[in-house]
Design a protein around this motif. Structure first.
Motif, mmCIF file in Angstrom:
data_model
loop_
_atom_site.group_PDB
_atom_site.id
_atom_site.type_symbol
_atom_site.label_atom_id
_atom_site.label_comp_id
_atom_site.label_asym_id
_atom_site.label_seq_id
_atom_site.Cartn_x
_atom_site.Cartn_y
_atom_site.Cartn_z
ATOM 1 N N ARG A 115 2.686 7.810 4.165
ATOM 2 C CA ARG A 115 3.289 6.798 5.034
ATOM 3 C C ARG A 115 2.693 6.813 6.424
ATOM 4 N NH1 ARG A 115 6.397 7.291 9.500
ATOM 5 N NH2 ARG A 115 6.737 9.489 9.053
ATOM 6 N N ARG A 116 2.545 8.020 6.957
ATOM 7 C CA ARG A 116 2.036 8.174 8.310
ATOM 8 C C ARG A 116 0.589 7.703 8.405
ATOM 9 N NH1 ARG A 116 4.221 11.298 12.272
ATOM 10 N NH2 ARG A 116 5.680 12.213 10.780
ATOM 11 N N ASP A 165 7.048 15.677 1.714
ATOM 12 C CA ASP A 165 6.085 15.823 2.810
ATOM 13 C C ASP A 165 4.769 15.113 2.483
ATOM 14 O OD1 ASP A 165 7.836 17.242 4.371
ATOM 15 O OD2 ASP A 165 6.970 19.208 3.913
ATOM 16 N N GLN A 166 4.365 15.148 1.224
ATOM 17 C CA GLN A 166 3.142 14.438 0.842
ATOM 18 C C GLN A 166 3.330 12.927 0.956
ATOM 19 O OE1 GLN A 166 2.841 16.636 -2.947
ATOM 20 N NE2 GLN A 166 0.713 17.069 -2.395
ATOM 21 N N TYR A 167 4.511 12.457 0.581
ATOM 22 C CA TYR A 167 4.777 11.029 0.777
ATOM 23 C C TYR A 167 4.778 10.688 2.257
ATOM 24 C CZ TYR A 167 6.909 6.516 1.105
ATOM 25 O OH TYR A 167 7.133 5.193 1.428
ATOM 26 N N ASP A 168 5.374 11.556 3.073
ATOM 27 C CA ASP A 168 5.417 11.296 4.508
ATOM 28 C C ASP A 168 4.014 11.220 5.091
ATOM 29 O OD1 ASP A 168 7.219 11.021 6.906
ATOM 30 O OD2 ASP A 168 6.029 12.744 7.549
ATOM 31 N N ALA A 169 3.110 12.074 4.615
ATOM 32 C CA ALA A 169 1.723 12.025 5.084
ATOM 33 C C ALA A 169 1.076 10.702 4.689
ATOM 34 C CB ALA A 169 0.938 13.199 4.512
ATOM 35 N N ALA A 222 0.814 -1.216 0.000
ATOM 36 C CA ALA A 222 0.000 0.000 0.000
ATOM 37 C C ALA A 222 0.850 1.269 0.000
ATOM 38 C CB ALA A 222 -0.930 0.002 1.200
ATOM 39 N N LEU A 223 2.126 1.170 0.368
ATOM 40 C CA LEU A 223 3.014 2.325 0.287
ATOM 41 C C LEU A 223 3.282 2.721 -1.164
ATOM 42 C CD1 LEU A 223 5.576 1.412 3.079
ATOM 43 C CD2 LEU A 223 4.134 3.458 3.054
#
Length: 258
Positions: free
Chosen positions: A140-141, A134-138, A117-118
């Motif tokens: 992932r989070r 930052d969008q990828y980090d969101a 799903a990542l």
């Protein structure tokens, strides 16, 4: 589909005739089979030093690692090298990720070995980017997958490494293997990293279950955080600074694993 160059990641090249055998004896996962795989380098006590995604390219092993930890990893690998015919160098390649709704069509890039799903994750030099780190980090989070900074000093299985395909229990010895295998044979982990939703302002206060400290917040972005929690309190109302904290049990983590 959003595509991002992950500028907080860097790539190390591990080359030479002994490269695979060298890493096989150090990392938590099997690097002699199909790649990429997710793996960690641990202390002798089984605690996280650094995690990475191991790729293969041009006859070398390529380590996708947090940029903040790359120099320390290269130095530690150099200490372990001894007389092995191994080279350790920085690469100019970048780390890219592409993700979308699972119903969307993906290309032929490899999926992130931690969790499909990542999305796709690959190494390269050029790609058309449409999203920010930052969008990828969101993303992932929101899936509850921890990153390197959130894992600092934790036992490897407490980072959910087992559920995120980061350890082989059949490959044989590696640094920290004894304690990791012992924890694996317990019925449940006492503590682990978990995603949470926060309702109060930013705070350094512990997460509480009533009057008892249940854990600490490892990171926060907006109202989403990653917390290190005592799993005995997983079904207990939680607060931080008096404000409610909701445990967001991820779909990839079996509730019986808590």
């Amino acid at each position: 589909m959003p595509t991002a160059r992950l500028t907080d990641r860097t790539v190390l090249r591990i080359g030479g005739p002994d490269a695979k055998d060298f890493l096989q004896g150090l990392l938590t996962n099997d690097v002699t089979g199909a790649l990429p795989v997710y793996a960690g380098l641990l202390t002798a006590q089984g605690k996280h030093i650094v995690d990475m995604i191991v790729h293969e390219g041009g006859g070398e092993l390529l380590l996708d690692v947090a940029a903040s930890h790359a120099d320390a990893l290269a130095k530690r690998l150099g200490m372990y090298k001894l007389r092995r015919d191994v080279t350790i160098d920085a690469s100019d390649a970048s780390v890219f990720a592409r993700w979308a709704d699972p119903a969307d069509d993906f290309g032929d890039r490899p999926f992130d070995p931690r969790l499909a799903a990542l999305g796709e994750r690959w190494l390269g030099f050029e790609a058309r980017t449409t999203a920010t780190p930052d969008q990828y980090d969101a993303h992932r989070r929101a899936l509850g997958v921890p990153n390197t900074a959130e894992m600092a000093d934790l036992l490897w299985l407490e980072t959910n490494a087992d559920e995120l395909n980061g350890v082989s229990f059949t490959k044989g010895c590696y640094v920290g293997q004894e304690n990791t295998a012992r924890m694996h044979h317990r019925d449940k982990l006492r503590r682990r990293l978990m995603p949470v939703k926060l309702s109060g302002p930013a705070s350094d206060e512990p997460i509480m279950a009533g009057s008892v400290a249940a854990g600490d917040l490892r990171s926060r972005a907006g109202d989403l955080g990653i917390a290190y929690l005592r799993m005995e309190h997983a079904e207990t109302p939680l607060t931080q600074g008096g404000a409610p904290v909701a445990l967001l049990w991820p779909g990839w983590l079996d509730r019986q694993a808590g």
